[in-house]
Design an enzyme around this catalytic site. Structure first.
Site, mmCIF file in Angstrom:
data_model
loop_
_atom_site.group_PDB
_atom_site.id
_atom_site.type_symbol
_atom_site.label_atom_id
_atom_site.label_comp_id
_atom_site.label_asym_id
_atom_site.label_seq_id
_atom_site.Cartn_x
_atom_site.Cartn_y
_atom_site.Cartn_z
ATOM 1 N N ARG A 1 51.356 39.377 30.280
ATOM 2 C CA ARG A 1 52.431 39.983 31.053
ATOM 3 C C ARG A 1 53.652 39.065 31.055
ATOM 4 O O ARG A 1 53.524 37.873 31.313
ATOM 5 C CB ARG A 1 51.993 40.254 32.490
ATOM 6 C CG ARG A 1 52.843 41.280 33.199
ATOM 7 C CD ARG A 1 52.241 41.672 34.526
ATOM 8 N NE ARG A 1 50.916 42.276 34.418
ATOM 9 C CZ ARG A 1 50.310 42.923 35.399
ATOM 10 N NH1 ARG A 1 50.901 43.045 36.575
ATOM 11 N NH2 ARG A 1 49.100 43.443 35.239
ATOM 12 N N SER B 1 52.085 47.478 34.897
ATOM 13 C CA SER B 1 51.638 48.027 36.171
ATOM 14 C C SER B 1 52.803 48.249 37.129
ATOM 15 O O SER B 1 53.672 49.056 36.871
ATOM 16 C CB SER B 1 50.575 47.110 36.775
ATOM 17 O OG SER B 1 50.023 47.662 37.937
ATOM 18 N N HIS B 2 52.830 47.484 38.220
ATOM 19 C CA HIS B 2 53.839 47.676 39.263
ATOM 20 C C HIS B 2 55.021 46.719 39.121
ATOM 21 O O HIS B 2 55.916 46.736 39.960
ATOM 22 C CB HIS B 2 53.192 47.461 40.634
ATOM 23 C CG HIS B 2 52.610 46.091 40.802
ATOM 24 N ND1 HIS B 2 51.354 45.770 40.334
ATOM 25 C CD2 HIS B 2 53.115 44.955 41.338
ATOM 26 C CE1 HIS B 2 51.107 44.498 40.589
ATOM 27 N NE2 HIS B 2 52.159 43.982 41.205
ATOM 28 N N LYS C 1 46.816 45.103 28.821
ATOM 29 C CA LYS C 1 45.484 45.015 29.401
ATOM 30 C C LYS C 1 44.504 45.364 28.286
ATOM 31 O O LYS C 1 44.598 46.440 27.693
ATOM 32 C CB LYS C 1 45.319 45.983 30.569
ATOM 33 C CG LYS C 1 46.200 45.662 31.770
ATOM 34 C CD LYS C 1 45.973 46.659 32.909
ATOM 35 C CE LYS C 1 46.819 46.318 34.124
ATOM 36 N NZ LYS C 1 46.607 47.273 35.246
ATOM 37 N N ASP D 1 50.383 53.680 41.589
ATOM 38 C CA ASP D 1 51.223 52.607 41.086
ATOM 39 C C ASP D 1 51.695 52.952 39.676
ATOM 40 O O ASP D 1 51.433 54.044 39.165
ATOM 41 C CB ASP D 1 50.501 51.257 41.149
ATOM 42 C CG ASP D 1 49.313 51.151 40.215
ATOM 43 O OD1 ASP D 1 48.850 52.190 39.697
ATOM 44 O OD2 ASP D 1 48.834 50.021 39.987
ATOM 45 N N ASP E 1 51.041 52.204 36.500
ATOM 46 C CA ASP E 1 50.136 52.645 35.434
ATOM 47 C C ASP E 1 49.031 53.539 35.966
ATOM 48 O O ASP E 1 48.099 53.887 35.237
ATOM 49 C CB ASP E 1 49.557 51.448 34.683
ATOM 50 C CG ASP E 1 48.770 50.488 35.561
ATOM 51 O OD1 ASP E 1 49.006 50.460 36.786
ATOM 52 O OD2 ASP E 1 47.926 49.736 35.026
ATOM 53 N N ASP F 1 46.498 53.293 37.885
ATOM 54 C CA ASP F 1 45.085 52.945 38.024
ATOM 55 C C ASP F 1 44.715 52.666 39.478
ATOM 56 O O ASP F 1 43.540 52.533 39.806
ATOM 57 C CB ASP F 1 44.694 51.768 37.123
ATOM 58 C CG ASP F 1 45.427 50.475 37.457
ATOM 59 O OD1 ASP F 1 46.411 50.513 38.223
ATOM 60 O OD2 ASP F 1 45.024 49.419 36.934
ATOM 61 N N ARG F 2 45.722 52.600 40.357
ATOM 62 C CA ARG F 2 45.472 52.439 41.792
ATOM 63 C C ARG F 2 46.047 53.635 42.545
ATOM 64 O O ARG F 2 47.091 54.164 42.171
ATOM 65 C CB ARG F 2 46.116 51.155 42.324
ATOM 66 C CG ARG F 2 45.447 49.893 41.837
ATOM 67 C CD ARG F 2 46.035 48.680 42.533
ATOM 68 N NE ARG F 2 47.424 48.469 42.187
ATOM 69 C CZ ARG F 2 48.277 47.768 42.921
ATOM 70 N NH1 ARG F 2 47.893 47.270 44.096
ATOM 71 N NH2 ARG F 2 49.519 47.596 42.526
ATOM 72 N N HIS G 1 41.913 49.072 44.210
ATOM 73 C CA HIS G 1 41.207 49.241 42.942
ATOM 74 C C HIS G 1 39.800 49.736 43.275
ATOM 75 O O HIS G 1 39.099 49.135 44.092
ATOM 76 C CB HIS G 1 41.109 47.915 42.178
ATOM 77 C CG HIS G 1 42.362 47.521 41.469
ATOM 78 N ND1 HIS G 1 42.765 48.135 40.301
ATOM 79 C CD2 HIS G 1 43.297 46.592 41.744
ATOM 80 C CE1 HIS G 1 43.899 47.594 39.891
ATOM 81 N NE2 HIS G 1 44.254 46.650 40.752
#
Length: 454
Positions: A15, A99-100, A109, A243, A245, A247-248, A330
């Site tokens: 990242r 992500s965020h 990832k 978020d 991406d 995933d949350r 998560h």
């Protein structure tokens, strides 16, 4: 000169700022290194809506194909959609997302076949070493037969798989406001929710990696203010926030009040234990006391672990756990290759709410039993010295101390955890107590110690 990748290769992923810290030329080297370390002859790649994501994903694909791996590009997807592809195809995968994080960031990832995590101790350090070396010597020698690059859309298959795990066909109709934050939830929610008895009110579904409305980080209270107001204005049954991406997933009740991820963990754990009696449930050490209590009440076995997806996934594989949850929203499912998926957690919440007549606030009250501070960050000059001062203040009292992940101090009526950030000069404090006054007293005591030492 060899590139120094220490600033962008983190504990669990890559990242950094594009193009200042990394670019497509490095992405190509990461693709080659990923294939070399995983010894893969085929991989799958997906990406989010950030402006730099398609180019980085294509470069990674070129690097992987150069070393002979066949590449399946699934294009725009959520991170858990990439995990679905990795699991269902049984291929290593790479997801391009930050992500965020703000718009100028991007990342990767990575996972092995079956969505198994790749972190510092499971291949990421070797990937970094190879990429650094090749940045000096040039790209590795190409395979005698380069791999192919093909495109495949997995969104409908992903949606069908998720809705096969949670039956929402017979629930009562629900009105749900969904804030996608201009992230990948705007891509996945319409297909996953299609045909379900849901009146969906969309917010910020336009894919825009510059995040024009608010940061795609629902963990920060300021980023769910719009959702809270809209739930009230619409008279909705609940609100969901994803978020960047996707995933949350974070949940807001019919009063516009946030539902703690610990309460969601306990609710979903109870539902999974109804399907798998006696199963093991993983929870990190910052989730509420209510999580292991509910698990035991439902006949399950709670297992406490460190914070972080690699630890959760490792413990799930080791114990055969059916579900795991973290305070950061998560949620991990055995039925989803032990990977995290906010969408599947959201479907469980919708099924639980729609399967009875009460409100969401009434439903989750049974799972939200204690007063919590939430996570409070303090900037400190010396993390170890500040933490040592806190330890000294509580040692010898009528408490227990443990060091599973930072410092956890537990008394009869309260506990707190103080952890150092891996990436910033911060100490993170979480406090829980049987009543709000006690929580606030302990919170203020610890913060005074931390910030005086700072």
């Amino acid at each position: 000169m060899t590139a120094d990748l220490s600033q962008i290769v983190k504990a669990y992923d890559v990242r950094g700022v594009v193009p200042d810290q990394w670019d497509e030329s490095l992405a190509e080297l990461f693709g080659a290194a990923f294939v070399r370390v995983t010894d893969a002859d085929a991989i799958v790649i997906g990406h989010d809506m950030r402006p730099s994501s398609p180019g980085l994903a294509d470069a990674f694909a070129r690097g992987a194909a150069r070393l002979g791996a066949d590449v399946t590009l699934i294009g725009l997807c959520s991170t858990d959609q990439l995990y679905f592809a990795s699991g269902s195809f049984d291929l290593p995968g790479a997801m391009f997302t930050a992500s965020h994080n703000p718009a100028q960031y991007n990342g990767i990832k990575m996972c092995r076949a079956g969505a198994a995590p790749v972190g510092q101790d499971t291949g990421l350090a070797e990937i970094r070493e190879l990429a650094e070396g090749w940045s000096e010597t040039g790209a590795p020698e190409a395979a005698a037969t380069p791999g192919t690059i093909t495109h495949r859309d997995t969104l409908k298959d992903y949606a069908q798989y998720l809705t096969s795990l949670v039956d929402l066909r017979t629930i009562r109709p629900l009105k749900v406001v969904v804030d996608a934050g201009n992230g990948m939830g705007g891509h996945t929610v319409p297909t996953v929710f299609e045909g379900l008895p849901l009146d969906v009110v969309p917010m910020y579904f336009e894919l825009d990696g510059t995040f024009p409305n608010h940061e795609a980080n629902p963990l920060d209270p300021k980023n769910i203010v719009d959702l809270q107001a809209r739930v009230l204005a619409e008279g909705a049954d609940l609100g969901l926030a994803f978020d960047g991406d996707a995933d949350r997933c974070f949940v807001v009740d019919e009063r516009g009040e946030p539902v703690s991820p610990s309460a969601i963990t306990a609710l979903v754990a109870a539902r999974e234990l109804a399907k798998h009696p006696g199963g093991t449930i993983i929870h990190n050490l910052i989730t509420s006391w209510s999580v292991p209590e509910v698990v035991r009440e439902q006949g399950g076995e709670p297992v406490r672990t460190r914070v972080g997806h690699s630890f959760i996934k490792e413990e799930m594989a080791k114990t055969g756990a059916i579900f795991g949850g973290e305070h950061s929203a998560h949620y991990y499912f055995k039925d989803f290759w032990n990977a995290d998926t906010g969408m599947l957690a959201a479907l469980h919440v919708l099924a639980a709410l729609g399967g009875q007549e009460g409100t969401l606030s009434a439903l989750v009250a049974a799972y939200d039993r204690y007063a919590s501070s939430g996570e409070i960050n303090s900037t400190v000059a010396d993390q170890k010295a500040s933490a040592a001062e806190v330890r000294a203040a509580y040692e010898g009292g009528d408490v227990t101390l443990d060091d599973l992940d930072g410092l956890t101090v537990t008394a009869a009526d309260w506990w707190f955890n103080l952890r150092a950030s891996n990436t910033e000069p911060l100490l993170r404090l979480n406090v829980e107590a049987r009543d709000r006054a006690t929580m606030e007293r302990i919170r203020d005591e610890v913060l005074a110690l931390v910030r005086t030492a700072a």
